[in-house]
Write an enzyme that holds these catalytic residues in place. Structure first.
Site, short mmCIF file in Angstrom:
data_model
loop_
_atom_site.label_atom_id
_atom_site.label_comp_id
_atom_site.label_asym_id
_atom_site.label_seq_id
_atom_site.Cartn_x
_atom_site.Cartn_y
_atom_site.Cartn_z
N ASN A 68 0.81 -1.29 -0.07
CA ASN A 68 -0.06 -0.01 0.14
C ASN A 68 0.80 1.12 0.04
O ASN A 68 0.52 2.20 -0.54
CB ASN A 68 -1.07 0.10 1.21
N GLU A 80 4.78 -4.72 11.85
CA GLU A 80 3.97 -3.71 11.72
C GLU A 80 2.99 -4.34 10.82
O GLU A 80 2.67 -4.60 9.63
CB GLU A 80 4.24 -2.51 10.78
N CYS A 125 -3.40 0.13 6.77
CA CYS A 125 -3.33 -0.57 8.01
C CYS A 125 -4.27 -0.01 9.21
O CYS A 125 -4.97 -0.58 10.01
CB CYS A 125 -2.03 -0.84 8.41
N GLU A 181 7.92 1.98 14.64
CA GLU A 181 8.63 2.66 13.69
C GLU A 181 8.60 4.24 13.96
O GLU A 181 7.77 4.74 14.57
CB GLU A 181 7.93 2.46 12.28
P1 NDP Z 1 1.31 -9.74 3.33
O1 NDP Z 1 1.33 -10.18 4.92
O2 NDP Z 1 0.75 -10.49 2.20
O3 NDP Z 1 2.89 -9.44 2.87
C1 NDP Z 1 3.94 -8.59 3.37
C2 NDP Z 1 5.07 -8.61 2.79
O4 NDP Z 1 5.63 -10.05 3.39
C3 NDP Z 1 5.19 -8.92 1.32
O5 NDP Z 1 6.55 -8.55 0.87
C4 NDP Z 1 5.15 -10.56 1.03
O6 NDP Z 1 5.73 -11.01 -0.15
C5 NDP Z 1 6.02 -10.92 2.29
N1 NDP Z 1 5.78 -12.38 2.75
C6 NDP Z 1 4.75 -13.18 2.42
N2 NDP Z 1 4.90 -14.28 2.91
C7 NDP Z 1 6.10 -14.35 3.68
C8 NDP Z 1 6.82 -15.35 4.27
N3 NDP Z 1 6.46 -16.51 4.70
N4 NDP Z 1 8.00 -14.98 4.78
C9 NDP Z 1 8.63 -13.80 4.30
N5 NDP Z 1 7.88 -12.73 3.58
C10 NDP Z 1 6.47 -13.10 3.27
O7 NDP Z 1 0.66 -8.19 3.57
P2 NDP Z 1 0.39 -7.27 1.88
O8 NDP Z 1 1.16 -7.06 1.16
O9 NDP Z 1 -1.14 -7.98 1.66
O10 NDP Z 1 -0.34 -6.02 2.82
C11 NDP Z 1 -1.49 -5.81 3.63
C12 NDP Z 1 -1.29 -6.16 4.90
O11 NDP Z 1 -0.17 -5.04 5.44
C13 NDP Z 1 -2.35 -5.69 5.57
O12 NDP Z 1 -2.93 -6.74 6.78
C14 NDP Z 1 -2.17 -4.27 6.54
O13 NDP Z 1 -2.89 -4.26 7.53
C15 NDP Z 1 -0.76 -4.60 6.79
N6 NDP Z 1 0.00 -3.45 6.80
C16 NDP Z 1 0.42 -2.83 8.10
C17 NDP Z 1 1.05 -1.50 8.06
C18 NDP Z 1 1.50 -1.29 9.67
O14 NDP Z 1 2.39 -0.26 9.62
N7 NDP Z 1 1.02 -1.88 10.49
C19 NDP Z 1 1.09 -0.77 7.04
C20 NDP Z 1 0.63 -1.28 5.80
C21 NDP Z 1 -0.02 -2.48 5.84
P3 NDP Z 1 4.47 -11.05 -1.33
O15 NDP Z 1 3.42 -9.98 -1.00
O16 NDP Z 1 5.29 -10.53 -2.48
O17 NDP Z 1 4.23 -12.51 -1.36
#
Ligand code: NDP
Length: 485
Positions: free
Chosen positions: A154, A251, A285, A459
């Protein structure tokens, strides 16, 4: 690719762009049209090895630099980001679909703020002198070593900077893996950091999905993992990191409460609810997606909200008058549509939106459900899209208990003209990032992060330093050593 500042290869490793076409192809899709506008390759084991090797080689010398010299590089990078804000914002819009009317103000600019802030802080990261009677001790703030950053889709520029800036300021090296959905922006962050004078190897970007992230997290040479992502991913990444006793920042997601009392300024409360639910097409998020409205204000709130949503300009995100763009992907829109169907099936009252817009882009109207109850799925699970759930309440005690009845704890907001009540209520809400008569502000000077299942660590602000450094303590004996034998 049609945008002005395209990265020239899939990865940025050891100070330069790097390609390895043996890696699986990841298509870059423009959410506004559904067109494939480019592609990158996932990192192969050879790319990952090169990234880790170069980071380890560079980190010790970086940590040994005078801290103000490290800071100067970051501050130069902040200036470059601001100079190139428009190009970077256009790229962010192509990567995510978020309207340019947003990306011009909150992405590269927020990244630049982080680089400037932590660049300024670098020179003040000291330990302390500890008097111990005749003897004394001191502490030294040391870097952790090699940090891995994993980003959500995002805010790809902001996340790359929010993790990279404190890591580098503290003397670490970083390998950043963007989400495969938005692979482009972090590459420009790496390019700019190196143009600003960052030595090769200290900020590497490698592409790939979960498997590449997993390979990085499980590598014994990695000292710290900072993830922005969902709770299920957080659980997996945290468990893997724990196995190697690595430091973590998590996060994660939320289902945050936004509490609006009868005495609130209606216009401000409606504005806060709009910002906290529909900015970035609801893909934030910390969004306040459970909007608790006290009964006396409910109908006026819903009426004014619908009026203002009618003024949203939905369309081409590159048109600066547009303020509501498409969702990031067809898959994410399907997930959100599933929740809209569940809300209707569970008996929530649809008061606005709910429909997909005709065309190839991943558009979905801003959507509001009223008469939502605490047990409904749309009030319990993170939707991560433009869906607001409005719940009624009568008393302060009641709303505090209901607002806290969730496994998440990222954010919370209160709208009221009664300042004592505002502070009293915020004091009892279990959340990390809170707002009074506002919503979703995230200045670099304030810590950001969640409690409960929403995460671990913070952060931004000075608090982030604690998560990218550790203290060495040194005992200094001034007299003789007295041993028992
Ligand atoms: P994901 O949890 O699907 O992915 C986050 C990252 O982790 C991506 O780069 C993903 O790769 C990677 N990843 C996935 N599986 C693994 C694994 N087993 N080991 C290591 N890395 C892995 O989140 P989204 O990208 O769908 O983002 C949305 C989510 O993020 C929402 O739940 C949102 O609330 C949260 N979020 C939290 C924030 C905060 O600061 N608290 C801010 C913004 C979002 P890939 O996607 O390429 O598979």
């Amino acid at each position: 690719m049609p945008y002005p500042t395209q990265p020239t290869a899939s990865h940025f490793v050891d100070g330069a762009y790097l390609e390895d076409t043996a890696g699986e192809v990841i298509e870059v899709v423009y959410p506004a049209t559904g067109e494939v506008i480019g592609q990158v390759h996932a990192a192969t084991p050879a790319v990952i090895e090169k990234a880790i090797g170069s980071a380890l080689r560079a980190q010790e010398a970086w940590a040994a630099l005078a801290p103000v010299e490290r800071g100067r590089v970051l501050r130069r990078a902040a200036d470059l980001m601001r100079e190139r804000n428009r190009d970077l914002s256009v790229l962010e819009t192509y990567d995510t679909g978020k309207p340019l009317s947003e990306t011009l103000y909150v992405d590269a600019t927020s990244g630049a703020d982080a680089l400037e802030y932590f660049g300024g802080l670098a020179g003040s990261l000291t330990g302390e002198h500890v008097p111990l009677g005749q003897d004394w001790g001191y502490t030294v703030r040391e870097p952790l070593g090699l940090c891995v950053g994993l980003g959500a889709w995002n805010y790809p520029t902001q996340i790359a900077c929010w993790k990279g800036a404190p890591a580098l300021a503290c003397g670490n090296a970083m390998i950043f893996k963007p989400s495969e959905t938005t692979p482009l922006c972090a590459l420009k962050v790496a390019e700019i950091l190196h143009e600003a004078g960052l030595p090769a190897g200290l900020y590497n970007v490698v592409q790939g999905a979960g498997a590449v992230g997993g390979a990085l997290v499980s590598d014994p040479r990695v000292d710290k993992v900072s993830l922005t992502g969902s709770v299920p991913t957080g659980r997996k990444v945290y468990a893997t990191a724990a196995d190697g006793m690595k430091h973590v920042t998590m996060e994660l997601g939320g289902k945050s409460p936004l509490v609006i009392f009868d005495d609130a300024d209606l216009e401000a409360a409606v504005g806060g609810a709009i910002l906290g639910n529909f900015y970035s097409t609801g893909q934030v998020c910390s969004n306040g997606t459970r909007v608790f409205v006290q009964k006396g204000l409910k109908e006026a709130f819903l009426a004014r909200l619908s009026e203002r949503l009618g003024e949203a300009k939905i369309g081409d995100p590159l048109d600066e008058s547009v303020n509501f763009g498409p969702m990031v992907s067809a898959a994410q829109r399907e997930i959100v549509l599933g929740y809209i169907a569940k809300g209707a099936a569970e008996g929530a009252r649809l008061v606005y939106g709910g429909k997909v817009l005709e065309g190839d882009g991943f558009y979905l109207q801003p959507t509001v459900f009223a008469d939502v109850t605490d047990d409904m799925v749309i009030a319990r699970e993170e939707i991560f899209g433009p869906v607001m759930a409005v719940l009624d309440f009568e008393s302060e005690e009641e709303v505090i208990a209901r607002a806290n009845d969730t496994a998440f704890g990222l954010s919370a907001g209160v709208f009221t003209r009664d300042l004592s009540r505002a502070h009293r209520v915020i004091g009892r809400l279990k959340a990390g990032s809170c707002f009074i008569n506002s919503y979703n502000d995230a200045p670099v000077e304030l810590p950001f992060g969640g409690s409960k299942m929403s995460g671990v660590g913070r952060e931004n602000s000075k608090a982030a330093i604690e998560h990218y450094s550790q203290l060495k303590s040194v005992y200094v004996r001034m007299g003789d050593v007295e041993a028992p034998f």
